[in-house]
Scaffold this motif. Structure first.
Motif, mmCIF file in Angstrom:
data_model
loop_
_atom_site.group_PDB
_atom_site.id
_atom_site.type_symbol
_atom_site.label_atom_id
_atom_site.label_comp_id
_atom_site.label_asym_id
_atom_site.label_seq_id
_atom_site.Cartn_x
_atom_site.Cartn_y
_atom_site.Cartn_z
ATOM 1 N N ARG A 107 60.874 -5.514 7.278
ATOM 2 C CA ARG A 107 60.922 -6.470 8.376
ATOM 3 C C ARG A 107 60.323 -7.776 7.888
ATOM 4 N N PHE A 108 60.624 -8.857 8.583
ATOM 5 C CA PHE A 108 60.033 -10.132 8.250
ATOM 6 C C PHE A 108 58.630 -10.196 8.850
ATOM 7 N N ALA A 109 57.731 -10.812 8.122
ATOM 8 C CA ALA A 109 56.355 -10.946 8.608
ATOM 9 C C ALA A 109 56.302 -12.005 9.698
ATOM 10 N N HIS A 110 55.363 -11.836 10.585
ATOM 11 C CA HIS A 110 55.123 -12.827 11.625
ATOM 12 C C HIS A 110 54.118 -13.856 11.107
ATOM 13 N N LYS A 111 54.150 -15.052 11.684
ATOM 14 C CA LYS A 111 53.267 -16.123 11.203
ATOM 15 C C LYS A 111 51.801 -15.752 11.336
ATOM 16 N N HIS A 112 51.439 -15.031 12.369
ATOM 17 C CA HIS A 112 50.031 -14.663 12.546
ATOM 18 C C HIS A 112 49.572 -13.673 11.471
ATOM 19 N N GLU A 113 50.499 -12.989 10.824
ATOM 20 C CA GLU A 113 50.135 -12.078 9.740
ATOM 21 C C GLU A 113 49.954 -12.821 8.418
ATOM 22 N N ILE A 114 50.656 -13.923 8.250
ATOM 23 C CA ILE A 114 50.605 -14.673 6.993
ATOM 24 C C ILE A 114 49.456 -15.686 7.006
ATOM 25 N N PHE A 115 49.394 -16.480 8.037
ATOM 26 C CA PHE A 115 48.415 -17.566 8.111
ATOM 27 C C PHE A 115 47.211 -17.144 8.948
ATOM 28 N N LYS A 116 46.350 -16.349 8.371
ATOM 29 C CA LYS A 116 45.139 -15.930 9.060
ATOM 30 C C LYS A 116 44.045 -16.950 8.788
ATOM 31 N N PRO A 117 43.301 -17.317 9.796
ATOM 32 C CA PRO A 117 42.229 -18.315 9.603
ATOM 33 C C PRO A 117 41.181 -17.806 8.613
ATOM 34 N N GLY A 118 40.819 -18.659 7.672
ATOM 35 C CA GLY A 118 39.813 -18.306 6.684
ATOM 36 C C GLY A 118 40.374 -17.639 5.439
ATOM 37 N N GLU A 119 41.622 -17.223 5.471
ATOM 38 C CA GLU A 119 42.211 -16.560 4.313
ATOM 39 C C GLU A 119 43.158 -17.474 3.546
ATOM 40 N N THR A 120 43.732 -18.452 4.213
ATOM 41 C CA THR A 120 44.660 -19.365 3.554
ATOM 42 C C THR A 120 44.034 -20.752 3.469
ATOM 43 N N VAL A 121 44.293 -21.399 2.359
ATOM 44 C CA VAL A 121 43.729 -22.722 2.123
ATOM 45 C C VAL A 121 44.879 -23.703 1.978
ATOM 46 N N GLY A 122 44.837 -24.789 2.712
ATOM 47 C CA GLY A 122 45.852 -25.823 2.581
ATOM 48 C C GLY A 122 45.502 -26.774 1.442
ATOM 49 N N VAL A 123 46.470 -27.087 0.584
ATOM 50 C CA VAL A 123 46.254 -27.984 -0.554
ATOM 51 C C VAL A 123 47.243 -29.136 -0.434
ATOM 52 N N PRO A 124 46.767 -30.393 -0.550
ATOM 53 C CA PRO A 124 47.685 -31.538 -0.495
ATOM 54 C C PRO A 124 48.682 -31.473 -1.661
ATOM 55 N N VAL A 125 49.865 -32.056 -1.467
ATOM 56 C CA VAL A 125 50.937 -32.003 -2.465
ATOM 57 C C VAL A 125 50.497 -32.645 -3.784
ATOM 58 N N ASN A 126 49.830 -33.807 -3.740
ATOM 59 C CA ASN A 126 49.383 -34.487 -4.972
ATOM 60 C C ASN A 126 48.411 -33.617 -5.764
ATOM 61 N N GLN A 127 47.482 -32.977 -5.070
ATOM 62 C CA GLN A 127 46.517 -32.114 -5.741
ATOM 63 C C GLN A 127 47.210 -30.894 -6.341
ATOM 64 N N LEU A 128 48.203 -30.384 -5.666
ATOM 65 C CA LEU A 128 48.960 -29.237 -6.171
ATOM 66 C C LEU A 128 49.668 -29.601 -7.472
ATOM 67 N N MET A 129 50.269 -30.779 -7.508
ATOM 68 C CA MET A 129 50.973 -31.210 -8.730
ATOM 69 C C MET A 129 49.990 -31.386 -9.888
ATOM 70 N N LYS A 130 48.829 -31.982 -9.603
ATOM 71 C CA LYS A 130 47.819 -32.165 -10.657
ATOM 72 C C LYS A 130 47.337 -30.819 -11.191
ATOM 73 N N ASP A 131 47.105 -29.864 -10.285
ATOM 74 C CA ASP A 131 46.666 -28.529 -10.709
ATOM 75 C C ASP A 131 47.745 -27.830 -11.531
ATOM 76 N N LEU A 132 48.983 -28.034 -11.151
ATOM 77 C CA LEU A 132 50.089 -27.419 -11.883
ATOM 78 C C LEU A 132 50.195 -28.010 -13.284
ATOM 79 N N GLU A 133 50.121 -29.325 -13.384
ATOM 80 C CA GLU A 133 50.186 -29.975 -14.699
ATOM 81 C C GLU A 133 48.995 -29.557 -15.566
ATOM 82 N N ALA A 134 47.827 -29.443 -14.978
ATOM 83 C CA ALA A 134 46.640 -29.038 -15.734
ATOM 84 C C ALA A 134 46.783 -27.606 -16.246
ATOM 85 N N SER A 135 47.419 -26.769 -15.502
ATOM 86 C CA SER A 135 47.568 -25.388 -15.949
ATOM 87 C C SER A 135 48.613 -25.266 -17.057
ATOM 88 N N ILE A 136 49.538 -26.218 -17.119
ATOM 89 C CA ILE A 136 50.579 -26.169 -18.142
ATOM 90 C C ILE A 136 50.059 -26.708 -19.479
#
Length: 143
Positions: A107-136
């Motif tokens: 079955r498909f997961a419901h949003k309340h199962e995926i995005f639980k408060p305190g378990e998921t962290v939001g990352v800005p797009v620019n920071q995500l790209m920098k982290d990706l480039e740094a890991s490469i």
């Protein structure tokens, strides 16, 4: 279509159980008639006649007022009536997989199962790209 299949299966079950009742209700008078030579009695012929001509055998048992036939037929009718109208096809806990998470449920997961408060962290797009480039980059700073 599903309901038709269930009713067809119950009809087949009714016929099968009634054939068993006819054979069982007829075997006692048959044994009583052949008690002098019980080992040489034609059992296969008796059972074959019952299976090939069940309506004639049922009419004969009704005419003779065979109590075992009446009891067995009544039980078959009551069992079929109960199975048809009173057995609930309700879905149990394990048939409703969307109400709880279980390994292997598709079955498909419901949003309340995926995005639980305190378990998921939001990352800005620019920071995500920098982290990706740094890991490469390798240890020398080159790609």
């Amino acid at each position: 279509m599903k309901l038709f299949g269930i009713r067809l299966m119950l009809t087949f079950l009714l016929v099968l159980l009634e054939m068993i009742v006819i054979n069982i209700a007829g075997i006692l008078p048959f044994i009583a008639a052949h008690k002098a030579n019980i080992s040489g009695a034609p059992y296969m012929e008796f059972i074959t006649k019952n299976l090939l001509h069940p309506i004639e055998k049922a009419k004969l048992m009704i005419k003779e007022k065979n109590p075992l036939f009446f009891l067995g037929s009544g039980a078959v009718v009551l069992l079929t009536f109960y199975a048809t109208f009173f057995m609930k096809g309700a879905k149990g806990k394990y048939q409703l997989a969307d109400k709880y998470g279980v390994h292997g449920s598709s079955r498909f997961a419901h949003k309340h199962e995926i995005f639980k408060p305190g378990e998921t962290v939001g990352v800005p797009v620019n920071q995500l790209m920098k982290d990706l480039e740094a890991s490469i980059l390798n240890s020398k700073g080159e790609m």
